[in-house]
Design an enzyme around this catalytic site. Structure first.
Site, PDB file in Angstrom:
ATOM      1  N   MET A   1      -1.651  24.092 -15.824  1.00  0.00           N
ATOM      2  CA  MET A   1      -2.267  25.414 -15.842  1.00  0.00           C
ATOM      3  C   MET A   1      -3.015  25.646 -14.534  1.00  0.00           C
ATOM      4  O   MET A   1      -3.948  26.459 -14.461  1.00  0.00           O
ATOM      5  CB  MET A   1      -3.206  25.565 -17.037  1.00  0.00           C
TER       6      MET A   1
ATOM      7  N   HIS B   1      -6.046  18.842  -9.570  1.00  0.00           N
ATOM      8  CA  HIS B   1      -6.901  17.773  -9.079  1.00  0.00           C
ATOM      9  C   HIS B   1      -6.037  16.515  -8.964  1.00  0.00           C
ATOM     10  O   HIS B   1      -4.813  16.560  -9.194  1.00  0.00           O
ATOM     11  CB  HIS B   1      -8.103  17.550 -10.001  1.00  0.00           C
TER      12      HIS B   1
ATOM     13  N   GLY C   1      -5.660  14.051 -10.802  1.00  0.00           N
ATOM     14  CA  GLY C   1      -4.938  13.688 -12.015  1.00  0.00           C
ATOM     15  C   GLY C   1      -3.578  14.349 -12.084  1.00  0.00           C
ATOM     16  O   GLY C   1      -2.577  13.713 -12.418  1.00  0.00           O
ATOM     17  N   HIS C   2      -3.525  15.649 -11.754  1.00  0.00           N
ATOM     18  CA  HIS C   2      -2.239  16.352 -11.727  1.00  0.00           C
ATOM     19  C   HIS C   2      -1.308  15.740 -10.675  1.00  0.00           C
ATOM     20  O   HIS C   2      -0.104  15.585 -10.912  1.00  0.00           O
ATOM     21  CB  HIS C   2      -2.440  17.827 -11.380  1.00  0.00           C
TER      22      HIS C   2
ATOM     23  N   LYS D   1      -4.977  11.804 -21.179  1.00  0.00           N
ATOM     24  CA  LYS D   1      -6.311  12.368 -21.406  1.00  0.00           C
ATOM     25  C   LYS D   1      -6.288  13.320 -22.596  1.00  0.00           C
ATOM     26  O   LYS D   1      -7.175  13.296 -23.444  1.00  0.00           O
ATOM     27  CB  LYS D   1      -6.834  13.097 -20.169  1.00  0.00           C
TER      28      LYS D   1
END
Length: 294
Positions: free
Chosen positions: A40, A44, A46-47, A159
């Site tokens: 979305m 960051h 993590g993506h 997560k």
């Protein structure tokens, strides 16, 4: 390989299903496999780790960017959700993504759209209790993305663990051939799970936020060492309730089915959600008989 002036590979952007499928058909004609990374935006590290995992799973990587209105409930932050497609596209390109799929809401949900995909089982409880309609929104948009791309695999982060299990159930129930790949939770050095919503935390809240992960780790270690589950979970709930502005839930669940766990005889997870100011934080850790937690 064609390179951008920045030195990174060229990444094309498409906004319609027809353009998406035309591109993917050309890739498949060349024998290329395709991995999908749904996002979305508000990217960051993590993506970016999901994109790297995707590159190890398939020849081509598609990253979708769609702020799905159907998974935001009343009073949630749809209108204020961070949006910066230019920044996100740059990060995707630098990470090596081949295609950005960024449809408008009217393309995903055109006038007359009348279908909702809902689920029981793992979609009950926890996030569903505090965010009514959330998983119907997730299941609907994920179904569309998987059918639109026909991806060989799709990468989802641990997560959002309940969401991961819901998506696995979705593809099994609907006979969707896409393989769902779980990606480990990306964390800051102090243990806080990386999330787009961390940007909402002020300095004081940011210093408090890692306590969520540490409480989960402590409880998981106690369970793995044979401590009584009821008192261990009560202590953890009390610790989270005292530290955060609100505790939404702390649950010990089977890692595969999300049924409530009572014995440490198979893989399980501790999952929690708390409120810190206006920001809702979620996290989870694995529990194992060997005492290892992640």
């Amino acid at each position: 390989m064609k390179l951008h002036s920045s030195g990174f590979p060229v990444m094309r952007t498409v906004r319609t299903v027809s353009d998406l499928r035309q591109t993917l058909q050309a890739w498949r004609a060349d024998g290329d496999s395709v991995a999908l990374v749904p996002t979305m935006g508000a990217l960051h590290d993590g993506h970016l780790s999901l994109i790297k995992i995707a590159q190890g799973q398939a020849r081509r990587t598609v990253v979708s960017l769609f702020v799905n209105p159907r998974q935001f409930g009343a009073g949630e932050d749809l209108a204020h959700y961070p949006r910066d497609e230019g920044r996100d596209a740059t990060l995707m390109r630098e990470a090596g993504a081949d295609l950005l799929y960024a449809p408008e809401a009217t393309a995903m949900y055109p006038t007359g759209f009348a279908t909702t995909v809902s689920m029981d089982g793992p979609a009950r409880g926890m996030e569903a209790d505090t965010r009514p309609g959330f998983f119907a929104g997730v299941c609907t948009v994920v179904s569309k993305l998987l059918l639109q791309t026909g991806a060989d695999c799709a990468i989802f982060g641990e997560k959002d663990y309940q969401q991961l299990i819901v998506v696995r159930q979705l593809v099994a129930d609907l006979d969707i051939e896409t393989r769902i790949v779980a990606a480990p939770t990306a964390r800051e050095t102090d243990g806080l799970a990386r999330s787009s919503r961390n940007a909402y935390l002020d300095q004081g809240q940011r210093s408090r936020a890692p306590r969520l992960h540490s409480v989960l780790q402590e409880a998981a270690g106690a369970l793995a060492s044979g401590a009584p589950p009821a008192s261990t979970l009560d202590d953890a709930r009390r610790a989270l309730g005292d530290h955060f502005d609100a505790l939404h839930y702390l649950e010990w669940r089977d890692a595969e089915t999300l049924d409530r766990a009572t014995l440490l005889d198979r893989s399980s997870r501790l999952l929690a959600a708390v409120q810190l100011g206006t920001t809702r934080l979620i996290d989870n850790v694995a529990v194992s008989p060997a005492g290892k937690t992640v």
